[in-house]
Write a protein that holds these residues in place. Structure first.
Motif, short mmCIF file in Angstrom:
data_model
loop_
_atom_site.label_atom_id
_atom_site.label_comp_id
_atom_site.label_asym_id
_atom_site.label_seq_id
_atom_site.Cartn_x
_atom_site.Cartn_y
_atom_site.Cartn_z
N UNK A 1 0.83 -1.21 0.00
CA UNK A 1 0.00 0.00 0.00
C UNK A 1 0.86 1.26 0.00
N UNK A 2 1.92 1.24 0.81
CA UNK A 2 2.84 2.38 0.87
C UNK A 2 3.55 2.56 -0.47
N UNK A 3 3.97 1.47 -1.07
CA UNK A 3 4.63 1.52 -2.37
C UNK A 3 3.72 2.11 -3.43
N UNK A 4 2.48 1.65 -3.48
CA UNK A 4 1.53 2.16 -4.47
C UNK A 4 1.26 3.65 -4.26
N UNK A 5 1.22 4.08 -3.00
CA UNK A 5 1.04 5.50 -2.71
C UNK A 5 2.23 6.31 -3.24
N UNK A 6 3.44 5.84 -2.95
CA UNK A 6 4.65 6.53 -3.43
C UNK A 6 4.69 6.56 -4.96
N UNK A 7 4.29 5.46 -5.58
CA UNK A 7 4.28 5.39 -7.03
C UNK A 7 3.28 6.39 -7.63
N UNK A 8 2.13 6.52 -7.00
CA UNK A 8 1.14 7.49 -7.48
C UNK A 8 1.68 8.92 -7.36
N UNK A 9 2.39 9.20 -6.27
CA UNK A 9 2.99 10.53 -6.11
C UNK A 9 4.02 10.80 -7.19
N UNK A 10 4.84 9.81 -7.48
CA UNK A 10 5.87 9.98 -8.51
C UNK A 10 5.23 10.13 -9.89
N UNK A 11 4.18 9.38 -10.14
CA UNK A 11 3.48 9.47 -11.42
C UNK A 11 2.87 10.85 -11.59
N UNK A 12 2.32 11.41 -10.53
CA UNK A 12 1.72 12.74 -10.60
C UNK A 12 2.77 13.78 -10.97
N UNK A 13 4.01 13.60 -10.52
CA UNK A 13 5.07 14.55 -10.85
C UNK A 13 5.36 14.58 -12.34
N UNK A 14 5.11 13.47 -13.02
CA UNK A 14 5.38 13.41 -14.47
C UNK A 14 4.43 14.28 -15.26
N UNK A 15 3.25 14.52 -14.72
CA UNK A 15 2.24 15.24 -15.47
C UNK A 15 2.18 16.73 -15.13
N UNK A 16 3.17 17.19 -14.38
CA UNK A 16 3.26 18.62 -14.09
C UNK A 16 3.59 19.33 -15.40
N UNK A 17 2.87 20.42 -15.65
CA UNK A 17 3.08 21.16 -16.90
C UNK A 17 4.53 21.61 -17.02
N UNK A 18 5.08 21.45 -18.20
CA UNK A 18 6.43 21.92 -18.47
C UNK A 18 7.52 20.96 -18.06
N UNK A 19 7.17 19.73 -17.71
CA UNK A 19 8.20 18.75 -17.35
C UNK A 19 9.06 18.45 -18.56
N UNK A 20 10.35 18.43 -18.37
CA UNK A 20 11.29 18.11 -19.43
C UNK A 20 11.34 16.59 -19.61
N UNK A 21 11.62 16.18 -20.83
CA UNK A 21 11.64 14.76 -21.14
C UNK A 21 12.66 14.02 -20.28
N UNK A 22 13.82 14.61 -20.09
CA UNK A 22 14.84 13.95 -19.25
C UNK A 22 14.36 13.78 -17.82
N UNK A 23 13.59 14.73 -17.32
CA UNK A 23 13.02 14.62 -15.96
C UNK A 23 12.02 13.47 -15.91
N UNK A 24 11.23 13.34 -16.95
CA UNK A 24 10.23 12.25 -17.00
C UNK A 24 10.95 10.90 -17.07
N UNK A 25 12.00 10.81 -17.89
CA UNK A 25 12.79 9.58 -17.95
C UNK A 25 13.34 9.25 -16.56
#
Length: 104
Positions: A15-39
């Motif tokens: 459950x903790x892992x899935x929560x952390x993964x959701x937080x990390x996934x949300x960071x990818x969809x922040x406007x203006x994220x650079x491709x290298x940051x997403x990688x």
């Protein structure tokens, strides 16, 4: 079959892992994220799953973890493919524009 001593904590860790993964996934969809940051975020997500795979987990949670790793890896490959196709298309459009002006 008897319950393993870590079966309760295994579910809580997942459950903790899935929560952390959701937080990390949300960071990818922040406007203006650079491709290298997403990688890097994809890499961090996979690294986190690898670390969790070293912890004693129930067989069901191990399978869930393995499925999650495969999903993230596939998601990453599709994202990379999309970016590669976009780049090739952009290059092709530039080429077409250049050839159009060469004819004039």
């Amino acid at each position: 079959m008897s319950e393993l001593p870590y079966s309760e904590s295994s579910g809580a860790l997942i459950d903790q892992l899935l929560y952390l993964d959701r937080e990390m996934t949300a960071k990818m969809y922040v406007a203006g994220k650079k491709i290298n940051d997403i990688y890097q975020i994809y890499n961090d997500r996979l690294s986190l799953l690898e670390k969790f795979s070293l912890i004693p987990l129930t067989e069901q949670d191990k399978l869930l973890l393995e499925d999650k790793k495969e999903d993230i890896y596939l998601e990453f490959k599709l994202f990379k493919l999309k970016k590669d196709v976009e780049k090739q298309l952009s290059d092709f459009l530039i080429y077409l524009e250049d050839t159009r002006y060469d004819r004039i």
